[in-house]
Enzyme design. Structure first.
Site, PDB file in Angstrom:
ATOM      1  N   PRO A   1       0.492  -0.967  -0.197  1.00 43.19           N
ATOM      2  CA  PRO A   1      -0.018   0.126   0.063  1.00 43.19           C
ATOM      3  C   PRO A   1       0.828   1.812   0.494  1.00 43.19           C
ATOM      4  CG  PRO A   1      -0.140  -1.519   2.117  1.00 43.19           C
ATOM      5  CD  PRO A   1       0.927  -1.994   1.327  1.00 43.19           C
TER       6      PRO A   1
ATOM      7  N   GLU B   1       2.838  -7.095   8.643  1.00 41.83           N
ATOM      8  CA  GLU B   1       3.380  -6.009   8.677  1.00 41.83           C
ATOM      9  C   GLU B   1       4.043  -5.413   7.584  1.00 41.83           C
ATOM     10  OE1 GLU B   1       1.324  -4.054  10.990  1.00 41.83           O
ATOM     11  OE2 GLU B   1       0.441  -5.862  10.897  1.00 41.83           O
TER      12      GLU B   1
ATOM     13  N   ARG C   1      -3.872  -8.645 -20.849  1.00 40.03           N
ATOM     14  CA  ARG C   1      -4.963  -8.206 -21.520  1.00 40.03           C
ATOM     15  C   ARG C   1      -4.278  -6.680 -23.010  1.00 40.03           C
ATOM     16  NH1 ARG C   1      -8.390  -4.190 -21.388  1.00 40.03           N
ATOM     17  NH2 ARG C   1      -9.220  -4.801 -21.305  1.00 40.03           N
TER      18      ARG C   1
ATOM     19  N   ASP D   1     -10.948   0.981 -24.186  1.00 36.45           N
ATOM     20  CA  ASP D   1     -11.556   0.670 -22.930  1.00 36.45           C
ATOM     21  C   ASP D   1     -11.459   1.555 -22.438  1.00 36.45           C
ATOM     22  OD1 ASP D   1     -10.514  -2.054 -23.018  1.00 36.45           O
ATOM     23  OD2 ASP D   1      -8.709  -2.293 -22.275  1.00 36.45           O
TER      24      ASP D   1
HETATM   25  N1  ADE Z   1      -1.021  -4.772   0.151  1.00 37.88           N
HETATM   26  C1  ADE Z   1      -2.212  -4.768   0.503  1.00 37.88           C
HETATM   27  N2  ADE Z   1      -2.719  -3.788   0.491  1.00 37.88           N
HETATM   28  C2  ADE Z   1      -2.284  -3.764  -0.814  1.00 37.88           C
HETATM   29  C3  ADE Z   1      -2.897  -2.464  -1.402  1.00 37.88           C
HETATM   30  N3  ADE Z   1      -3.415  -1.604  -1.492  1.00 37.88           N
HETATM   31  N4  ADE Z   1      -1.881  -2.125  -3.161  1.00 37.88           N
HETATM   32  C4  ADE Z   1      -0.722  -3.280  -2.830  1.00 37.88           C
HETATM   33  N5  ADE Z   1      -0.282  -3.841  -2.337  1.00 37.88           N
HETATM   34  C5  ADE Z   1      -0.752  -4.494  -1.037  1.00 37.88           C
END
Ligand code: ADE
Length: 238
Positions: free
Chosen positions: A88, A115, A153, A168
């Site tokens: 994230p 984590e 794709r 697309d």
């Molecule tokens: N791992 C956990 N959440 C994630 C996300 N939003 N994007 C990529 N990998 C992740």
């Protein structure tokens, strides 16, 4: 295109790549996916892949050694292709990023869990970090599948229709126009006349305008960056 996926849960990856478009692309020799179980590269007796963080705090952190061992045994040291960590904290995945990544013949995808991974993996092994959006999942496996799907794709020949990816949503910077198929009337709801007209220029114009309207209504933020013609601008100003 070749992907090497490094994960603690290979079973999460395999079902998806064995169906539909990804499966067909693999069968056509356009796509190769190698899934590697990080646990198999842990050298201790219990194959430990995660430990509590130094300095305390909750959760577990994925250890360096099994990850370096896995990636370097498969791809060499330094690895022969970009190594992308799904996290994230990465740059946000968009159609633009999918197009950029589709230019590589080979990518490694590293799926984090818990984590996260020991920071030294990020510093000394990973070359790019990608997030699929501002929310937190339990691991990088779904994000890795999303990357592979969006990139596959774009490989010429992977979609049944050679023009499949051209119109697309997002490819042109706009959302896509609405689609209709048979019957021409369902419960009294009719397909827009122009689509039945056979007039290709008119159809193209209608579609472009629908894409512009739809983007204006749903994602006006996209219009700021989309390449617009003079005619597009005039239409939007009406
Ligand atoms: N791992 C956990 N959440 C994630 C996300 N939003 N994007 C990529 N990998 C992740």
């Amino acid at each position: 295109m070749r992907f090497d996926v490094f994960t603690l849960f290979p079973g999460l990856i395999e079902p998806y790549i064995n169906e539909s478009i990804l499966e067909r692309a693999r069968m056509r020799g356009l796509l190769e996916v190698h899934v590697h179980d990080i646990r198999a590269y842990a050298t201790d007796r219990h194959h430990v892949t995660d430990e509590p963080p130094y300095g305390g705090g909750g959760g577990m952190v994925m250890k360096c050694e099994p990850i370096f061992n896995a990636v370097e045994s498969v791809l060499g040291a330094p690895p022969a292709c970009p190594v992308i960590l799904l996290t994230p904290q990465g740059r946000v995945f968009t159609q633009q990023v999918a197009m950029e990544l589709s230019q590589y013949p080979h990518l490694a995808l590293l799926c984090g869990r818990y984590e996260g991974v020991d920071e030294r993996v990020r510093e000394h092994l990973v070359t790019d970090e990608i997030s699929i959006g501002d929310y937190v999942l339990t691991g990088g496996e779904l994000p890795a599948l999303i990357l592979m799907d969006a990139i596959t794709r774009l490989i010429p020949g992977a979609l049944g229709d050679p023009d499949g990816a051209i119109d697309d949503s997002h490819a042109s910077g706009l959302l896509e126009y609405p689609h209709y198929t048979r019957p021409a009337e369902f419960r009294g709801w009719k397909v827009p006349e122009v689509l039945l007209s056979g007039n290709h220029a008119e159809i193209a114009r209608w579609r472009r305008r629908q894409a512009l309207l739809r983007t204006l209504q749903r994602r006006p933020d996209l219009l700021e960056k989309a390449p617009l013609s003079e005619e597009d601008r005039k239409f939007l100003e009406q």
